[in-house]
Design a protein around this motif. Structure first.
Motif, PDB file in Angstrom:
ATOM      1  N   LYS A  11      -3.384   2.230   3.232  1.00 53.03           N
ATOM      2  CA  LYS A  11      -4.216   2.251   4.912  1.00 53.03           C
ATOM      3  C   LYS A  11      -4.482   3.751   5.279  1.00 53.03           C
ATOM      4  O   LYS A  11      -5.125   3.623   6.598  1.00 53.03           O
ATOM      5  N   LEU A  47      -1.575  12.330   5.030  1.00 55.20           N
ATOM      6  CA  LEU A  47      -2.206  11.067   5.453  1.00 55.20           C
ATOM      7  C   LEU A  47      -3.418  11.717   5.818  1.00 55.20           C
ATOM      8  O   LEU A  47      -4.586  10.672   6.931  1.00 55.20           O
ATOM      9  N   ASP A 100       7.513  11.397  13.067  1.00 50.53           N
ATOM     10  CA  ASP A 100       5.627  11.488  12.370  1.00 50.53           C
ATOM     11  C   ASP A 100       4.913  12.218  13.892  1.00 50.53           C
ATOM     12  O   ASP A 100       3.601  13.072  13.004  1.00 50.53           O
ATOM     13  N   TRP A 116      10.708   2.464   5.852  1.00 53.64           N
ATOM     14  CA  TRP A 116      10.545   3.067   4.527  1.00 53.64           C
ATOM     15  C   TRP A 116      12.389   3.426   3.685  1.00 53.64           C
ATOM     16  O   TRP A 116      12.808   2.701   3.122  1.00 53.64           O
ATOM     17  N   ASN A 122       7.430   6.402  10.954  1.00 57.16           N
ATOM     18  CA  ASN A 122       7.092   5.659   9.721  1.00 57.16           C
ATOM     19  C   ASN A 122       7.921   5.255   7.928  1.00 57.16           C
ATOM     20  O   ASN A 122       8.297   4.695   8.513  1.00 57.16           O
ATOM     21  N   SER A 182       4.235  -2.851   3.731  1.00 62.65           N
ATOM     22  CA  SER A 182       3.840  -0.962   4.658  1.00 62.65           C
ATOM     23  C   SER A 182       3.558   0.198   3.706  1.00 62.65           C
ATOM     24  O   SER A 182       4.351   0.942   3.892  1.00 62.65           O
ATOM     25  N   THR A 183       3.034  -0.512   3.100  1.00 61.01           N
ATOM     26  CA  THR A 183       2.825   0.713   2.227  1.00 61.01           C
ATOM     27  C   THR A 183       1.528   2.070   3.177  1.00 61.01           C
ATOM     28  O   THR A 183       0.545   1.153   4.146  1.00 61.01           O
ATOM     29  N   TYR A 184       1.451   3.333   3.154  1.00 59.35           N
ATOM     30  CA  TYR A 184       0.751   3.689   4.729  1.00 59.35           C
ATOM     31  C   TYR A 184      -0.650   4.398   3.047  1.00 59.35           C
ATOM     32  O   TYR A 184      -1.347   4.472   4.465  1.00 59.35           O
ATOM     33  N   LYS A 219       7.603   7.518  -1.324  1.00 63.86           N
ATOM     34  CA  LYS A 219       6.496   7.200   0.037  1.00 63.86           C
ATOM     35  C   LYS A 219       4.925   7.123   0.087  1.00 63.86           C
ATOM     36  O   LYS A 219       4.351   6.879   0.563  1.00 63.86           O
ATOM     37  N   ASN A 258       3.081  12.803   6.271  1.00 67.22           N
ATOM     38  CA  ASN A 258       1.707  12.671   7.623  1.00 67.22           C
ATOM     39  C   ASN A 258       0.800  13.721   7.746  1.00 67.22           C
ATOM     40  O   ASN A 258      -0.296  13.331   7.933  1.00 67.22           O
TER      41      ASN A 258
END
Length: 417
Positions: A216, A68, A34, A25, A21, A211-213, A89, A65
């Protein structure tokens, strides 16, 4: 959390190009993958309200991670550049649009040029006009936001500026990314048009929309970042459920030099501050002027220090002995802090790598284990992975002392009593 030991499922912590990931970035050479963090998380089976710490957070693989996955995270790093990268991030699409609006408002022609001092760090690589414009942007942003690492929007803009500056000065970065040279002649310096810098900033930030985490993720835990040393964690006793981290290895790599382009952007108008930071980072190549005593670093570290002290090569008994001793002392102090902040039965997972001084083997995994166990951290599991590439082995002179040029990366798992 129950008082039980686990047999964790562990993947190779090595980062795989274009499969991490963080790579898309900000491509930071140090750190782990990750997938490694996600697999460790599954094995630990932490409650969702758990708080996870990385005391050497770097570019934020652990914090990203784990957040998320829904956990609350704390990232600590003494290098302010890394805290900004890790914070960036966590931006979402709205943050990207806000960042674009701010950058669009930057002046290109009528900006205050007196912001650049002749001692500015950026002048190591850029001509006066280019350095002046980059400094204007940096000071403008820092005036708008006093603590950049608290803002995803401003962290994203600085991430863009870091990335572009590193790209612009690429010819000064050697094959080892921890070696960053400085221009010796004025005509070697990089010149970039103001309009191009602004345009490149907008392109970089706009490219993050896809590509933003955070956009999602179903749920995201809270994130907190501190600019602090691992030897003095700004946290309450028994406040952390798990730690997943990788400390600087005992390879005499100067992490301050490694991020000198980024530090030049952030602090370049205060060169003394950059030098002071370099002299505080764990694993640094500089030696403290203050006297220090080597206590409680374990039998393996003590044995290595004695071998270095008695080695007949130049400066072994002076500089190199002090350098290794300084590192072991700071690791000991850091592990004492880790024991202090981790909860009873909390987990401590770390990735370390072995190395050599001349022909003297530095088994960092064993050193960590001995110091950790002396601090009532129970050893649970060790898993070794061979690494064909090591920063410490780039120097060809190392072959004079040994044939083995590979290294072992080791994952260590402990549990607090």
């Amino acid at each position: 959390m129950e008082d039980i030991s686990i047999t964790p499922s562990i993947s190779n912590p090595k980062r795989l190009t274009n499969k991490n990931n963080g790579d898309e970035w900000y491509n930071y050479y140090a750190g782990f993958s990750d997938s490694f963090v996600r697999e460790i998380l599954k094995s630990l089976e932490l409650p969702k309200e758990a708080t996870i710490l990385d005391p050497w957070n770097g570019s934020g693989t652990t914090t990203l991670n784990c957040a998320l996955a829904g956990y609350n995270v704390i990232g600590i790093d003494l290098n302010p550049v890394m805290n900004i990268i890790a914070k960036s991030k966590f931006c979402d699409a709205n943050d990207v649009f806000s960042a674009l609006k701010i950058v669009k408002g930057l002046r290109v022609k009528c900006y205050p040029k007196h912001t650049l001092d002749k001692s500015d760090f950026l002048l190591h690589w850029f001509d006066f006009n280019t350095a002046s414009y980059i400094r204007y942007i940096s000071k403008f942003l820092q005036k708008k936001c006093k603590d950049i690492s608290l803002s995803t929007v401003y962290s994203l803009i600085f991430l863009a500026l870091f990335s572009l500056v590193r790209k612009y000065v690429g010819k000064f970065i050697a094959s080892n990314p921890t070696w960053v040279k400085k221009s010796k002649l004025e005509d070697e310096k990089v010149s970039v048009n103001n309009n191009k810098i602004k345009s490149d900033l907008l392109d970089f930030i706009n490219g993050k929309l896809s590509s933003t985490y955070i956009d999602k993720a179903a749920t995201v835990g809270t994130e907190i970042f501190h600019c602090a040393s691992s030897t003095n964690l700004p946290l309450e006793n028994n406040s952390i459920d798990a730690i997943i981290t990788s400390p600087p290895y005992c390879t005499r790599i100067d992490y301050g030099i490694a991020t000198s382009p980024e530090l030049g952007v952030l602090l370049g108008n205060f060169p003394k501050a950059i030098d002071e930071l370099r002299r505080k980072l764990t694993g640094r190549t500089t030696i403290d002027k203050n006297e220090f005593k080597v206590n409680n670093v374990g039998p393996t570290a003590n044995s290595i220090l004695q071998e270095i002290l008695e080695h007949d090569s130049h400066a072994s008994s002076s500089y190199y002995y002090k350098n290794f001793a300084q590192y072991f002392i700071e690791i000991k102090n850091s592990l004492e802090q880790i024991k202090r902040v981790i909860k009873k039965h909390g987990y401590f997972v770390c990735v370390v790598q072995d190395s050599y001084y001349k022909e003297i083997y530095c088994d960092l995994a064993t050193i960590f284990t001995e110091i950790a166990e002396a601090n009532d951290l129970i050893f649970i599991h060790r898993q070794d992975f061979m690494s064909k590439f090591s920063m410490a082995n780039i120097n060809n002179k190392a072959k004079k002392y040994r044939d083995k040029m590979t290294a072992n990366e080791t994952v260590l798992v402990f549990q607090s009593k």
